[in-house]
Motif scaffolding. Sequence first.
Motif, PDB file in Angstrom:
ATOM      1  N   ARG A 133       0.847  -1.173   0.000  1.00 53.34           N
ATOM      2  CA  ARG A 133       0.000   0.000   0.000  1.00 53.34           C
ATOM      3  C   ARG A 133       0.893   1.237   0.000  1.00 53.34           C
ATOM      4  O   ARG A 133       1.944   1.252   0.661  1.00 53.34           O
ATOM      5  N   VAL A 134       0.487   2.259  -0.718  1.00 47.34           N
ATOM      6  CA  VAL A 134       1.184   3.544  -0.667  1.00 47.34           C
ATOM      7  C   VAL A 134       0.357   4.465   0.213  1.00 47.34           C
ATOM      8  O   VAL A 134      -0.814   4.729  -0.076  1.00 47.34           O
ATOM      9  N   VAL A 135       0.963   4.954   1.293  1.00 48.34           N
ATOM     10  CA  VAL A 135       0.296   5.844   2.239  1.00 48.34           C
ATOM     11  C   VAL A 135       1.143   7.100   2.410  1.00 48.34           C
ATOM     12  O   VAL A 135       2.311   7.007   2.817  1.00 48.34           O
ATOM     13  N   ASP A 136       0.576   8.232   2.081  1.00 50.27           N
ATOM     14  CA  ASP A 136       1.283   9.521   2.198  1.00 50.27           C
ATOM     15  C   ASP A 136       2.625   9.502   1.476  1.00 50.27           C
ATOM     16  O   ASP A 136       3.611  10.080   1.946  1.00 50.27           O
ATOM     17  N   GLY A 137       2.681   8.805   0.358  1.00 51.61           N
ATOM     18  CA  GLY A 137       3.912   8.757  -0.427  1.00 51.61           C
ATOM     19  C   GLY A 137       4.897   7.678   0.003  1.00 51.61           C
ATOM     20  O   GLY A 137       5.935   7.497  -0.643  1.00 51.61           O
ATOM     21  N   TYR A 138       4.607   6.930   1.053  1.00 50.77           N
ATOM     22  CA  TYR A 138       5.489   5.851   1.526  1.00 50.77           C
ATOM     23  C   TYR A 138       4.926   4.506   1.074  1.00 50.77           C
ATOM     24  O   TYR A 138       3.735   4.220   1.273  1.00 50.77           O
ATOM     25  N   LEU A 139       5.804   3.679   0.496  1.00 53.21           N
ATOM     26  CA  LEU A 139       5.403   2.331   0.108  1.00 53.21           C
ATOM     27  C   LEU A 139       5.497   1.422   1.329  1.00 53.21           C
ATOM     28  O   LEU A 139       6.579   1.285   1.923  1.00 53.21           O
ATOM     29  N   ILE A 140       4.391   0.823   1.693  1.00 49.39           N
ATOM     30  CA  ILE A 140       4.355  -0.096   2.825  1.00 49.39           C
ATOM     31  C   ILE A 140       4.171  -1.512   2.293  1.00 49.39           C
ATOM     32  O   ILE A 140       3.191  -1.813   1.620  1.00 49.39           O
ATOM     33  N   GLU A 141       5.138  -2.363   2.584  1.00 44.73           N
ATOM     34  CA  GLU A 141       5.059  -3.771   2.199  1.00 44.73           C
ATOM     35  C   GLU A 141       4.697  -4.562   3.449  1.00 44.73           C
ATOM     36  O   GLU A 141       5.441  -4.530   4.440  1.00 44.73           O
ATOM     37  N   TYR A 142       3.577  -5.246   3.413  1.00 46.51           N
ATOM     38  CA  TYR A 142       3.128  -5.927   4.628  1.00 46.51           C
ATOM     39  C   TYR A 142       3.022  -7.434   4.418  1.00 46.51           C
ATOM     40  O   TYR A 142       2.743  -7.920   3.326  1.00 46.51           O
ATOM     41  N   PHE A 143       3.273  -8.155   5.511  1.00 44.44           N
ATOM     42  CA  PHE A 143       3.261  -9.613   5.526  1.00 44.44           C
ATOM     43  C   PHE A 143       2.385 -10.054   6.696  1.00 44.44           C
ATOM     44  O   PHE A 143       2.680  -9.724   7.844  1.00 44.44           O
ATOM     45  N   VAL A 144       1.331 -10.780   6.404  1.00 41.58           N
ATOM     46  CA  VAL A 144       0.392 -11.230   7.431  1.00 41.58           C
ATOM     47  C   VAL A 144       0.518 -12.745   7.556  1.00 41.58           C
ATOM     48  O   VAL A 144       0.264 -13.471   6.589  1.00 41.58           O
ATOM     49  N   ASN A 145       0.911 -13.218   8.734  1.00 41.42           N
ATOM     50  CA  ASN A 145       1.136 -14.652   8.935  1.00 41.42           C
ATOM     51  C   ASN A 145       0.811 -15.044  10.371  1.00 41.42           C
ATOM     52  O   ASN A 145       1.057 -14.268  11.304  1.00 41.42           O
ATOM     53  N   PRO A 146       0.341 -16.278  10.583  1.00 41.52           N
ATOM     54  CA  PRO A 146       0.282 -16.818  11.940  1.00 41.52           C
ATOM     55  C   PRO A 146       1.697 -17.231  12.366  1.00 41.52           C
ATOM     56  O   PRO A 146       2.588 -17.398  11.520  1.00 41.52           O
ATOM     57  N   PRO A 147       1.940 -17.420  13.662  1.00 46.64           N
ATOM     58  CA  PRO A 147       3.296 -17.736  14.141  1.00 46.64           C
ATOM     59  C   PRO A 147       3.919 -18.967  13.498  1.00 46.64           C
ATOM     60  O   PRO A 147       5.126 -18.992  13.220  1.00 46.64           O
ATOM     61  N   GLN A 148       3.104 -20.001  13.237  1.00 50.32           N
ATOM     62  CA  GLN A 148       3.669 -21.226  12.677  1.00 50.32           C
ATOM     63  C   GLN A 148       4.253 -20.995  11.278  1.00 50.32           C
ATOM     64  O   GLN A 148       5.206 -21.665  10.868  1.00 50.32           O
ATOM     65  N   GLN A 149       3.685 -20.046  10.537  1.00 51.59           N
ATOM     66  CA  GLN A 149       4.229 -19.746   9.213  1.00 51.59           C
ATOM     67  C   GLN A 149       5.558 -19.005   9.338  1.00 51.59           C
ATOM     68  O   GLN A 149       6.499 -19.253   8.577  1.00 51.59           O
TER      69      GLN A 149
END
Length: 259
Positions: A59-75
């Motif tokens: 996502r680009v928010v206020d000109g900053y590229l945010i790379e996000y990773f959503v995982n449960p602990p086991q992953q």
Amino acid sequence: MMDWEAALERFLKDWKDRDEVSGVLVCGSYVTGWPSKRSDIDVHIILREDCDWRERGNRVVDGYLIEYFVNPPQQIRSYFREDHQDRRPMSMVQFLTGRIYVDKSGIVKGLIEEAREWKDKPYAALPEPVLELKKYGLWDALDNLLDCHENGRVDFRFVYDQSLLLLYREYCSMLCVEEVPYYQLLSYFTEPRYLVKYLKAPFPDREFAELFVAAMKAEDREEQLKIYQELTGHVMSRSGGFTIDGWKLRSPLVIHHVQ
């Protein structure tokens, strides 16, 4: 609050209060220091243990590229194991250098401790037959590069660069050390602050590192070939030597039966 932190807060509004989210860890150059204009903000969003899905996005928010990773602990734990097997501790370093933003149950702190254990774990030494095959492969790569040069081929520079990368990767496996990504190699070999930022130990063979940097910077074909031959000879010498005349390798059969 800095501009990038404000952008991060805006992004996390959609995540941090959700029931399935246990924690949030932010990492990358904005946390560790020396960000460039192309640096993004890396965010690990940790789900509850009972979640059976993962997500990755940007996502680009206020000109900053945010790379996000959503995982449960086991992953996350699976990533630690895979990275250790590949001698690339990127996931561990992200957790060890990151900043905890949310930790509802202590799971993020626990993953950081697990990351430290994985990063400190030594890599397995190569079996002797594998080491010999790798040395043969390096001899073959040099032979191919010599052929490319002697025939005046236009793809010499491409073959040279690929051969350099192969040489570095194979030597890392021989030394049982981690493999730094190719786009960070010059910084790894020449910039002390890189070692601090990414929790790296210096490459254990200083002579190889200096020769490798010279090889990357060389422009003349004759000079490139000379340095590459020196590098190959150096690796062969440090790994027990190699002579093509009379080389052989006997090993057990490996037969895969079709069901």
